[in-house]
Design a protein around this motif. Sequence first.
Motif, PDB file in Angstrom:
ATOM      1  N   LEU A   1      25.316  43.180  58.372  1.00  0.00           N
ATOM      2  CA  LEU A   1      26.476  42.672  57.643  1.00  0.00           C
ATOM      3  C   LEU A   1      26.686  43.466  56.363  1.00  0.00           C
ATOM      4  O   LEU A   1      25.728  43.817  55.670  1.00  0.00           O
ATOM      5  CB  LEU A   1      26.273  41.203  57.286  1.00  0.00           C
ATOM      6  N   CYS A   2      27.941  43.706  56.064  1.00  0.00           N
ATOM      7  CA  CYS A   2      28.315  44.373  54.823  1.00  0.00           C
ATOM      8  C   CYS A   2      29.133  43.385  53.999  1.00  0.00           C
ATOM      9  O   CYS A   2      29.887  42.567  54.554  1.00  0.00           O
ATOM     10  CB  CYS A   2      29.143  45.614  55.143  1.00  0.00           C
ATOM     11  N   ALA A   3      28.976  43.427  52.698  1.00  0.00           N
ATOM     12  CA  ALA A   3      29.751  42.576  51.805  1.00  0.00           C
ATOM     13  C   ALA A   3      30.184  43.386  50.600  1.00  0.00           C
ATOM     14  O   ALA A   3      29.540  44.376  50.232  1.00  0.00           O
ATOM     15  CB  ALA A   3      28.937  41.369  51.353  1.00  0.00           C
ATOM     16  N   SER A   4      31.281  42.973  49.988  1.00  0.00           N
ATOM     17  CA  SER A   4      31.703  43.630  48.755  1.00  0.00           C
ATOM     18  C   SER A   4      32.088  42.563  47.732  1.00  0.00           C
ATOM     19  O   SER A   4      32.362  41.414  48.088  1.00  0.00           O
ATOM     20  CB  SER A   4      32.875  44.586  49.004  1.00  0.00           C
ATOM     21  N   SER A   5      32.066  42.952  46.483  1.00  0.00           N
ATOM     22  CA  SER A   5      32.454  42.018  45.427  1.00  0.00           C
ATOM     23  C   SER A   5      32.977  42.792  44.230  1.00  0.00           C
ATOM     24  O   SER A   5      32.682  43.975  44.044  1.00  0.00           O
ATOM     25  CB  SER A   5      31.276  41.142  45.009  1.00  0.00           C
ATOM     26  N   LEU A   6      33.758  42.078  43.414  1.00  0.00           N
ATOM     27  CA  LEU A   6      34.155  42.623  42.130  1.00  0.00           C
ATOM     28  C   LEU A   6      32.923  42.660  41.241  1.00  0.00           C
ATOM     29  O   LEU A   6      31.979  41.907  41.446  1.00  0.00           O
ATOM     30  CB  LEU A   6      35.223  41.737  41.487  1.00  0.00           C
ATOM     31  N   SER A   7      32.926  43.503  40.276  1.00  0.00           N
ATOM     32  CA  SER A   7      31.785  43.588  39.374  1.00  0.00           C
ATOM     33  C   SER A   7      32.292  43.465  37.957  1.00  0.00           C
ATOM     34  O   SER A   7      32.644  44.439  37.325  1.00  0.00           O
ATOM     35  CB  SER A   7      31.071  44.920  39.567  1.00  0.00           C
ATOM     36  N   ARG A   8      32.364  42.215  37.494  1.00  0.00           N
ATOM     37  CA  ARG A   8      32.891  41.970  36.163  1.00  0.00           C
ATOM     38  C   ARG A   8      31.806  41.599  35.180  1.00  0.00           C
ATOM     39  O   ARG A   8      32.084  41.161  34.088  1.00  0.00           O
ATOM     40  CB  ARG A   8      33.901  40.818  36.213  1.00  0.00           C
ATOM     41  N   GLY A   9      30.544  41.719  35.609  1.00  0.00           N
ATOM     42  CA  GLY A   9      29.475  41.390  34.704  1.00  0.00           C
ATOM     43  C   GLY A   9      28.989  39.965  34.831  1.00  0.00           C
ATOM     44  O   GLY A   9      27.977  39.595  34.281  1.00  0.00           O
ATOM     45  N   ARG A  10      29.701  39.131  35.596  1.00  0.00           N
ATOM     46  CA  ARG A  10      29.194  37.780  35.812  1.00  0.00           C
ATOM     47  C   ARG A  10      28.001  37.831  36.750  1.00  0.00           C
ATOM     48  O   ARG A  10      27.851  38.757  37.534  1.00  0.00           O
ATOM     49  CB  ARG A  10      30.267  36.887  36.426  1.00  0.00           C
ATOM     50  N   SER A  11      27.215  36.830  36.688  1.00  0.00           N
ATOM     51  CA  SER A  11      26.017  36.807  37.524  1.00  0.00           C
ATOM     52  C   SER A  11      26.283  36.207  38.888  1.00  0.00           C
ATOM     53  O   SER A  11      25.412  36.155  39.723  1.00  0.00           O
ATOM     54  CB  SER A  11      24.913  36.010  36.835  1.00  0.00           C
TER      55      SER A  11
END
Lengths: 112, 116
Positions: free
Chosen positions: B91-101
């Motif tokens: 499985l592959c996943a992506s996410s935004l990276s805004r500094g939140r944990s």
Amino acid sequence: TQLLEQSPQFLSIQEGENLTVYCNSSSVFSSLQWYRQEPGEGPVLLVTVVTGGEVKKLKRLTFQFGDARKDSSLHITAAQPGDTGLYLCAGAKPGSARQLTFGSGTQLTVLP
Amino acid sequence: GAGVSQSPSNKVTEKGKDVELRCDPISGHTALYWYRQSLGQGLEFLIYFQGNSAPDKSGLPSDRFSAERTGGSVSTLTIQRTQQEDSAVYLCASSLSRGRSYNEQFFGPGTRLTVL
């Protein structure tokens, strides 16, 4: 080593019943997420809990994060066949926030 | 908009052959993750990319596994000299990276790999 233990592993219930799924660890997590996965698809996020003792409700689903941020529960009221799926908890450890540790999952089957 | 896509959806290979799995993340998502899932089980973390770099490769099970990401977008996971124990859904996943944990990870449908 499985850092997040989920129980039960399998659960089969009748439509209309209530159920609770547990996610336990000896480690502290900065946040904990619950996902649901259906066959042939990737997991889909249901909720994120961040604060110890936090309770979140999503329609018939109630999520709780333990006071010590080491455990969580998912309670479903009046389960429906559409709730059937693999429920996964995932914790983000302090300092490794972007890496999630997933539990082994609870396979829920709701029979009509 | 399009979600995370993975190809192929199914791959059957013979032991000892190399395989390449592809992931197209959601446009604009800078973080990309690879996981492995055995039948009905939880997800095993393999590797995480932030942009094109992989700050965390700790989950790769052996040196037969490698991954790269180019242009901050598409990623490929390569398994060399496949073994039967490599059979799983990747499985592959992506996410935004805004500094939140606790950024939400959006998953693709996975590639089911079967090594005969």
